[in-house]
Design a protein around this motif. Sequence first.
Motif, mmCIF file in Angstrom:
data_model
loop_
_atom_site.group_PDB
_atom_site.id
_atom_site.type_symbol
_atom_site.label_atom_id
_atom_site.label_comp_id
_atom_site.label_asym_id
_atom_site.label_seq_id
_atom_site.Cartn_x
_atom_site.Cartn_y
_atom_site.Cartn_z
ATOM 1 N N ASN A 1 30.488 35.988 3.108
ATOM 2 C CA ASN A 1 29.679 37.208 3.103
ATOM 3 C C ASN A 1 29.821 38.106 4.330
ATOM 4 O OD1 ASN A 1 27.840 36.980 0.585
ATOM 5 N ND2 ASN A 1 27.704 34.946 1.529
ATOM 6 N N TYR A 2 30.570 37.687 5.348
ATOM 7 C CA TYR A 2 30.645 38.506 6.565
ATOM 8 C C TYR A 2 31.198 39.904 6.286
ATOM 9 C CZ TYR A 2 35.718 37.980 6.812
ATOM 10 O OH TYR A 2 37.046 38.063 6.537
ATOM 11 N N ASP A 3 32.064 40.028 5.260
ATOM 12 C CA ASP A 3 32.658 41.325 4.940
ATOM 13 C C ASP A 3 32.024 41.992 3.722
ATOM 14 O OD1 ASP A 3 33.576 39.479 3.122
ATOM 15 O OD2 ASP A 3 35.671 40.122 3.192
ATOM 16 N N LYS B 1 32.484 40.875 12.019
ATOM 17 C CA LYS B 1 33.543 41.496 11.227
ATOM 18 C C LYS B 1 34.771 40.596 11.257
ATOM 19 C CE LYS B 1 31.894 46.187 12.213
ATOM 20 N NZ LYS B 1 32.224 47.509 12.804
ATOM 21 N N GLY B 2 35.775 40.929 10.456
ATOM 22 C CA GLY B 2 36.965 40.108 10.374
ATOM 23 C C GLY B 2 37.913 40.306 11.541
ATOM 24 N N GLY B 3 38.866 39.361 11.664
ATOM 25 C CA GLY B 3 39.908 39.498 12.662
ATOM 26 C C GLY B 3 39.684 38.744 13.948
ATOM 27 N N LEU C 1 36.917 34.402 11.013
ATOM 28 C CA LEU C 1 36.455 35.414 10.062
ATOM 29 C C LEU C 1 37.676 36.205 9.600
ATOM 30 C CD1 LEU C 1 33.184 36.638 11.837
ATOM 31 C CD2 LEU C 1 33.492 34.762 10.217
ATOM 32 N N GLY C 2 38.168 35.884 8.424
ATOM 33 C CA GLY C 2 39.392 36.503 7.939
ATOM 34 C C GLY C 2 40.607 35.961 8.679
ATOM 35 N N GLU C 3 41.663 36.738 8.690
ATOM 36 C CA GLU C 3 42.881 36.346 9.391
ATOM 37 C C GLU C 3 42.715 36.638 10.876
ATOM 38 O OE1 GLU C 3 46.357 34.511 9.932
ATOM 39 O OE2 GLU C 3 45.277 34.661 8.025
ATOM 40 N N ILE C 4 42.993 35.631 11.717
ATOM 41 C CA ILE C 4 42.820 35.797 13.154
ATOM 42 C C ILE C 4 44.166 35.684 13.858
ATOM 43 C CG2 ILE C 4 40.440 34.947 13.131
ATOM 44 C CD1 ILE C 4 41.492 32.244 14.149
#
Length: 594
Positions: free
Chosen positions: A331-333, A387-389, A413-416
């Motif tokens: 749910n972060y995004d 947020k992502g990244g 969170l997402g692609e790092i």
Amino acid sequence: MNVKEILVALREEMRKNNIDVYVVPTADFHQSEYVGEYFKARKFVTGFSGSAGTAVIALDEARLWVDGRYFIQAEKQIEGTGVEMMKMLEPGYPTINEYLEEKIKEGMTIGFDGRTVSMGDGIAYRCIAEKNGGSVSYDKDLIDTIWKDRPELSKEPAFMLEEKYTGESIESKLSRIREEMKKAGAESHILTTLDDICWTLNIRGNDIEFFPLVLSYAVINMNDMHLYIDESKLNNEIKAEFEKNNIKIHPYNDIYEDVKSMTVNSVMVDPTKINYAIYSNIPESIKKIEERNPEILFKSCKNEVEVENMKKAQIKDSVAHVRFMKWIKENYDKEVITEMSASDKLDEFRKEMGGFIRPSFEPISSYGAHAAMCHYTSSPETDVQLKGGTVYLSDTGAGFYEGSTDITRTFALGEIPEIMKEHFTLVLMCNLGLGSAVFMKGCTGINLDILARKPLWDRRIDFNHGTGHGMGYLLNIHESPANFRWRYRKWDSDVLQKGMIITDEPGIYVEGSHGVRLENELLVCEDEKNAYGEFMRLEHITFVPMDLDAVKVDMLSDEYKKLLNDYHKEVYEKVSPYLDNEEKEWLKKYTRAI
């Protein structure tokens, strides 16, 4: 008033009382790690809000000593105040005592509130002052004089912790303590540390921020015990239990006068725990036997009932964490989630598990660059959206009736970036290396610390905090003497013993970018006894997935892969029975073998 104005007012009081240097520690009258609002004098006078640190205010300058956990935070919070940061244990920075040695000249006075300074520190200040032709003043609380809207002392009620949780009666505990008093040759034993008193009396309360403790002092004699406490906090059940054990109740502050009239021949005191004011009030004719409080080791080695209860608490918190991890990664995004709202959501999941009392320490909910600050605390002024990244780090704990927990996880969170994955994987190796330790009986945490740091030290990387600390049972979350660290500390570097519960929390912190920390709780267990000697081992009692989205699998040897796969298999076995079908499927993905 702002910090600059507060320092002006404090120096005016110092001049009125002929005090040249005033020491303000982070402490209440009981040397507690976390303190109630009334006792946050160091925060009031410097603006630094961390849980540890000491301010030293001279007439011409002000300095603040903090350890490596708080270098970044303290630097930001004291900027522009006129307070200078001193980095503890770092080259080029004097210790507090070295600074005082240099600062104090003929006829000068070091001042401090003797109730907030330990006996050992107070004696050290007195020796420094007298050696340089000066003196100390310990009976004046100058902060109280200038803090016009100071909060009141807590009036929260105490509660009895039943024997189904403690596993031992008050009578049994007092008997064990008195045996140690006999061995030491002491007729009396003065206790000022709240966790030692609450453990002995099987009570808890709400007087200290996060820790469920009760403001009190105690004097244990061979036939009775005197408890100094606000009696309005005690219900009839507690009073009846105390009467049964010949425990007499006195007003909280009467301890300071009562020790002046003690008539015993010898008294046992812990110089690192008893405050300087009480120590100074003990008559000179009484022999002072300096020993570590026996309660410290007693409560560190959990009995079978406590161990089983703390395992139950860990399962509850592990289930809550799995649900939290799923929620945040999904749910972060999709919705606005901030550091503070994420922390609140985790506590919601905990409450659903039942028996939740309160967080066990101030939550660390840190996103991105904030995670580089080991003990960052999010506030309305610093709260940011996830947020992502990059990574999000959550280091929080719960107080359940079954015990306390302390768990840290770092989530991608997402692609790092690759560097974050590398750092995550290194920290994972550190965590698994220590958590799988088998060792000889007689080892200390100092012996084992290298198992956690080797992957980092091999790459000339380190983290500036201990690798692990003992866990209290609804007491202090940092509980001596169990620990993992490479530096020796007197009375705090004990042999690891059966029943100790210790955290395993290595990390990497890159200022301005990111931080990674992974923390499990470990139970010290007896293992095999054979021709080579007696072996001990560590057992995981925390069961939360390590985020596979952040792992660089090619960095892991076959041994590390097996350790991770074995751990994740156990996570699924322990946690899945409490999950619905959708949650189980999600957990399968994040505990899959690699």
